[in-house]
Design a protein around this motif. Structure first.
Motif, PDB file in Angstrom:
ATOM      1  N   VAL A 170       0.828  -1.206   0.000  1.00 57.74           N
ATOM      2  CA  VAL A 170       0.000   0.000   0.000  1.00 57.74           C
ATOM      3  C   VAL A 170       0.863   1.257   0.000  1.00 57.74           C
ATOM      4  CG1 VAL A 170      -1.760   1.300   1.266  1.00 57.74           C
ATOM      5  CG2 VAL A 170      -1.877  -1.197   1.171  1.00 57.74           C
ATOM      6  N   MET A 171       0.395   2.280  -0.742  1.00 59.99           N
ATOM      7  CA  MET A 171       1.026   3.592  -0.756  1.00 59.99           C
ATOM      8  C   MET A 171      -0.017   4.654  -0.464  1.00 59.99           C
ATOM      9  SD  MET A 171       3.236   5.412  -3.829  1.00 59.99           S
ATOM     10  CE  MET A 171       1.876   5.979  -4.865  1.00 59.99           C
ATOM     11  N   GLY A 172       0.291   5.599   0.424  1.00 63.51           N
ATOM     12  CA  GLY A 172      -0.618   6.697   0.726  1.00 63.51           C
ATOM     13  C   GLY A 172      -0.233   7.936  -0.067  1.00 63.51           C
ATOM     14  N   VAL A 173      -1.226   8.671  -0.567  1.00 62.36           N
ATOM     15  CA  VAL A 173      -0.991   9.903  -1.325  1.00 62.36           C
ATOM     16  C   VAL A 173      -1.819  11.024  -0.718  1.00 62.36           C
ATOM     17  CG1 VAL A 173      -1.168  11.046  -3.564  1.00 62.36           C
ATOM     18  CG2 VAL A 173      -0.529   8.629  -3.458  1.00 62.36           C
ATOM     19  N   ASP A 174      -1.151  12.114  -0.350  1.00 65.40           N
ATOM     20  CA  ASP A 174      -1.824  13.286   0.201  1.00 65.40           C
ATOM     21  C   ASP A 174      -1.828  14.392  -0.855  1.00 65.40           C
ATOM     22  OD1 ASP A 174      -2.767  14.699   2.854  1.00 65.40           O
ATOM     23  OD2 ASP A 174      -1.386  16.097   1.885  1.00 65.40           O
ATOM     24  N   LEU A 175      -3.006  14.957  -1.136  1.00 69.66           N
ATOM     25  CA  LEU A 175      -3.145  16.015  -2.130  1.00 69.66           C
ATOM     26  C   LEU A 175      -3.308  17.362  -1.443  1.00 69.66           C
ATOM     27  CD1 LEU A 175      -5.681  14.310  -4.591  1.00 69.66           C
ATOM     28  CD2 LEU A 175      -3.189  14.148  -4.566  1.00 69.66           C
ATOM     29  N   ALA A 181       1.102  16.998  -4.349  1.00 67.15           N
ATOM     30  CA  ALA A 181       0.939  15.601  -3.911  1.00 67.15           C
ATOM     31  C   ALA A 181       2.224  15.108  -3.260  1.00 67.15           C
ATOM     32  CB  ALA A 181       0.582  14.707  -5.095  1.00 67.15           C
ATOM     33  N   VAL A 182       2.071  14.282  -2.236  1.00 67.48           N
ATOM     34  CA  VAL A 182       3.213  13.602  -1.623  1.00 67.48           C
ATOM     35  C   VAL A 182       2.799  12.160  -1.381  1.00 67.48           C
ATOM     36  CG1 VAL A 182       2.506  14.378   0.681  1.00 67.48           C
ATOM     37  CG2 VAL A 182       4.835  13.565   0.315  1.00 67.48           C
ATOM     38  N   ALA A 183       3.693  11.226  -1.675  1.00 65.26           N
ATOM     39  CA  ALA A 183       3.394   9.797  -1.545  1.00 65.26           C
ATOM     40  C   ALA A 183       4.418   9.134  -0.643  1.00 65.26           C
ATOM     41  CB  ALA A 183       3.397   9.127  -2.915  1.00 65.26           C
ATOM     42  N   ARG A 335       8.035  15.672  11.268  1.00 61.04           N
ATOM     43  CA  ARG A 335       7.991  15.431   9.825  1.00 61.04           C
ATOM     44  C   ARG A 335       7.349  16.629   9.129  1.00 61.04           C
ATOM     45  NH1 ARG A 335      10.637  11.629  11.072  1.00 61.04           N
ATOM     46  NH2 ARG A 335      10.627   9.499  10.240  1.00 61.04           N
ATOM     47  N   HIS A 336       7.413  16.624   7.791  1.00 66.31           N
ATOM     48  CA  HIS A 336       6.658  17.575   6.966  1.00 66.31           C
ATOM     49  C   HIS A 336       5.176  17.260   7.129  1.00 66.31           C
ATOM     50  CE1 HIS A 336       5.061  19.521   3.362  1.00 66.31           C
ATOM     51  NE2 HIS A 336       6.197  20.166   3.243  1.00 66.31           N
ATOM     52  N   ARG A 337       4.325  18.315   7.220  1.00 65.06           N
ATOM     53  CA  ARG A 337       2.906  18.095   7.504  1.00 65.06           C
ATOM     54  C   ARG A 337       2.226  17.215   6.461  1.00 65.06           C
ATOM     55  NH1 ARG A 337      -1.697  22.744   7.584  1.00 65.06           N
ATOM     56  NH2 ARG A 337      -1.774  22.202   5.371  1.00 65.06           N
ATOM     57  N   ASP A 338       2.511  17.469   5.179  1.00 61.36           N
ATOM     58  CA  ASP A 338       1.862  16.695   4.129  1.00 61.36           C
ATOM     59  C   ASP A 338       2.352  15.251   4.119  1.00 61.36           C
ATOM     60  OD1 ASP A 338       0.274  18.806   3.193  1.00 61.36           O
ATOM     61  OD2 ASP A 338       1.963  19.632   2.088  1.00 61.36           O
ATOM     62  N   LEU A 339       3.588  15.041   4.531  1.00 64.20           N
ATOM     63  CA  LEU A 339       4.099  13.679   4.642  1.00 64.20           C
ATOM     64  C   LEU A 339       3.362  12.928   5.745  1.00 64.20           C
ATOM     65  CD1 LEU A 339       6.030  11.447   3.910  1.00 64.20           C
ATOM     66  CD2 LEU A 339       7.787  12.550   5.306  1.00 64.20           C
ATOM     67  N   ILE A 340       3.040  13.634   6.852  1.00 59.88           N
ATOM     68  CA  ILE A 340       2.243  13.024   7.927  1.00 59.88           C
ATOM     69  C   ILE A 340       0.896  12.571   7.369  1.00 59.88           C
ATOM     70  CG2 ILE A 340       1.013  13.496  10.098  1.00 59.88           C
ATOM     71  CD1 ILE A 340       3.974  13.233  10.507  1.00 59.88           C
ATOM     72  N   GLY A 341       0.297  13.435   6.543  1.00 58.44           N
ATOM     73  CA  GLY A 341      -0.983  13.077   5.941  1.00 58.44           C
ATOM     74  C   GLY A 341      -0.892  11.816   5.111  1.00 58.44           C
ATOM     75  N   ALA A 342       0.140  11.721   4.260  1.00 59.24           N
ATOM     76  CA  ALA A 342       0.305  10.532   3.414  1.00 59.24           C
ATOM     77  C   ALA A 342       0.553   9.287   4.249  1.00 59.24           C
ATOM     78  CB  ALA A 342       1.457  10.756   2.433  1.00 59.24           C
ATOM     79  N   MET A 343       1.327   9.413   5.342  1.00 57.97           N
ATOM     80  CA  MET A 343       1.610   8.264   6.208  1.00 57.97           C
ATOM     81  C   MET A 343       0.329   7.751   6.863  1.00 57.97           C
ATOM     82  SD  MET A 343       5.161   9.629   7.942  1.00 57.97           S
ATOM     83  CE  MET A 343       5.531   8.128   8.864  1.00 57.97           C
ATOM     84  N   ASN A 344      -0.530   8.671   7.307  1.00 59.83           N
ATOM     85  CA  ASN A 344      -1.783   8.265   7.952  1.00 59.83           C
ATOM     86  C   ASN A 344      -2.798   7.716   6.960  1.00 59.83           C
ATOM     87  OD1 ASN A 344      -1.191   8.818  10.682  1.00 59.83           O
ATOM     88  ND2 ASN A 344      -1.506  11.009  10.350  1.00 59.83           N
ATOM     89  N   ILE A 345      -2.761   8.241   5.727  1.00 61.49           N
ATOM     90  CA  ILE A 345      -3.703   7.775   4.706  1.00 61.49           C
ATOM     91  C   ILE A 345      -3.498   6.293   4.403  1.00 61.49           C
ATOM     92  CG2 ILE A 345      -4.204   7.974   2.219  1.00 61.49           C
ATOM     93  CD1 ILE A 345      -3.836  11.033   2.594  1.00 61.49           C
TER      94      ILE A 345
END
Length: 358
Positions: A170-175, A181-183, A335-345
């Motif tokens: 699985v890979m998470g992607v935050d937009l 986008a960050v994955a 961490r970078h905020r958007d990276l946190i989002g992708a990790m949680n996704i």
């Protein structure tokens, strides 16, 4: 499983060929509308064949027009003839048995000097990475030719089988806006995509130009500029989505998870500087581009609940407010905020509940 998509190809007809296509497209639509009117008047579907339709079109195209007219009639009959559709946009359609192509031309039967002749028309089938030709190796559907903004476009529907990987990764992607986008993959491979600062700069340039044209009452120029801006935005989404899917392929990802951003405009807090960007950028379009490109590669896309994905700590699961792009938890996790989002996704609940285990 299979997926049907439409491949768009730019045509470069000669002046004579363009005139023939224009005439055939208008005749095609006029024929459909005439047949529909006849069927509505008689309250029953037509039994006509191509021999009974006396217009200057190849028989294969006549048959396609008859089928399209029957489809329109069914819709009119379903609503009890209260609203009978009338087609206006010129178009011409050939079924998959009546056209062929090579690296430089698409050939189809057209009417030349009163006679039907299979004629090659120049087409831009070879792109940078031969993607178009690769897609056209799959099962082909109808060929649809239409004119958009003085350019001739061929649209070919193709059906592509999609094969899912047996091993789930699985890979998470935050937009977002500042970072498009960050994955992040399960094994913590990270990649940032797009350039939010460049996007905002381009948008401001378009907005400034529209204001200038507005003062000069150049309404047509404003409309053309808006179309140009939309094409630019769509091109950016294509590039970002292609890069995301390529990153997933490189890391052998079988499932991409994205936030379900249907209500982002109502739920996101915006600054004055970002408000216009948020309300005009199409997050839905980008997610759809990611989904269909991923499906072509046999990669599944799942949508997750976006609640607190940029606030919850992936290590201790506490919620913390962020300062700009920086995220720091009381447990010491940074961490970078958007990276946190992708990790949680990656591990967030899937909307339809049909998730692959991560």
């Amino acid at each position: 499983m299979a997926q049907t998509i439409t491949v768009k190809i730019k045509l470069l007809p000669s002046k004579e060929q363009a005139a023939i296509l224009q005439s055939m497209s208008q005749t095609y639509i006029r024929t459909i509308n005439t047949l529909v009117s006849e069927m509505v008047a008689e309250k029953k579907s037509t039994k006509k064949s191509s021999k009974d339709v006396h217009v200057s079109l190849p028989s294969a195209v006549k048959n396609q027009a008859i089928n399209d007219a029957k489809s329109v009639f069914k819709k009119a009959k379903k609503n009890k003839y209260k609203n009978v559709p009338e087609l206006k946009k010129p178009v011409c359609i050939w079924n998959n048995q009546n056209y062929s192509f090579n690296h430089t031309h698409i050939s189809m039967p057209i009417v030349v000097n009163g006679k039907v002749s299979k004629t090659p028309i120049r087409a831009l089938l070879v792109d940078k990475d031969n993607r178009t030709l690769e897609l056209l190796t799959h099962k082909l559907g109808a060929l649809r030719i239409t004119k958009k903004a003085n350019k001739w476009i061929a649209q070919i529907s193709i059906t592509i089988p999609t094969v899912q990987e047996t091993e789930t990764k699985v890979m998470g992607v935050d937009l977002g806006l500042k970072v498009p986008a960050v994955a992040v993959t399960e094994d913590e491979k990270v990649c940032f995509f797009g350039n939010g600062r460049k996007n905002r700069y381009k948008r401001r340039k378009f907005q400034s130009k529209r204001r200038e044209l507005g003062k000069r009452k150049k309404l047509i120029a404003i409309r053309n500029l808006k179309d140009k801006e939309q094409r630019w935005m769509q091109d950016q989404d294509h590039k970002v989505s292609r890069s995301i899917v390529n990153f997933a392929k490189k890391n052998k990802v079988s499932v991409i998870r994205i936030e379900q951003l249907a209500n982002i405009r109502q739920t996101t807090r915006t600054s004055r500087k970002n408000e216009k960007n948020l309300h005009t950028w199409s997050f839905y379009r980008l997610s759809q581009f990611i989904e269909y490109k991923a499906n072509l590669e046999g990669i599944k896309v799942e949508y997750v609940n976006p609640a607190y994905t940029s606030q919850r700590c992936p290590k201790c699961f506490e919620k913390n407010k962020t300062q700009d792009r920086k995220y720091k938890c009381k447990c010491g996790f940074k961490r970078h905020r958007d990276l946190i989002g992708a990790m949680n996704i990656r591990y967030a609940p899937v909307i339809d509940g049909k998730s692959q285990s991560a």
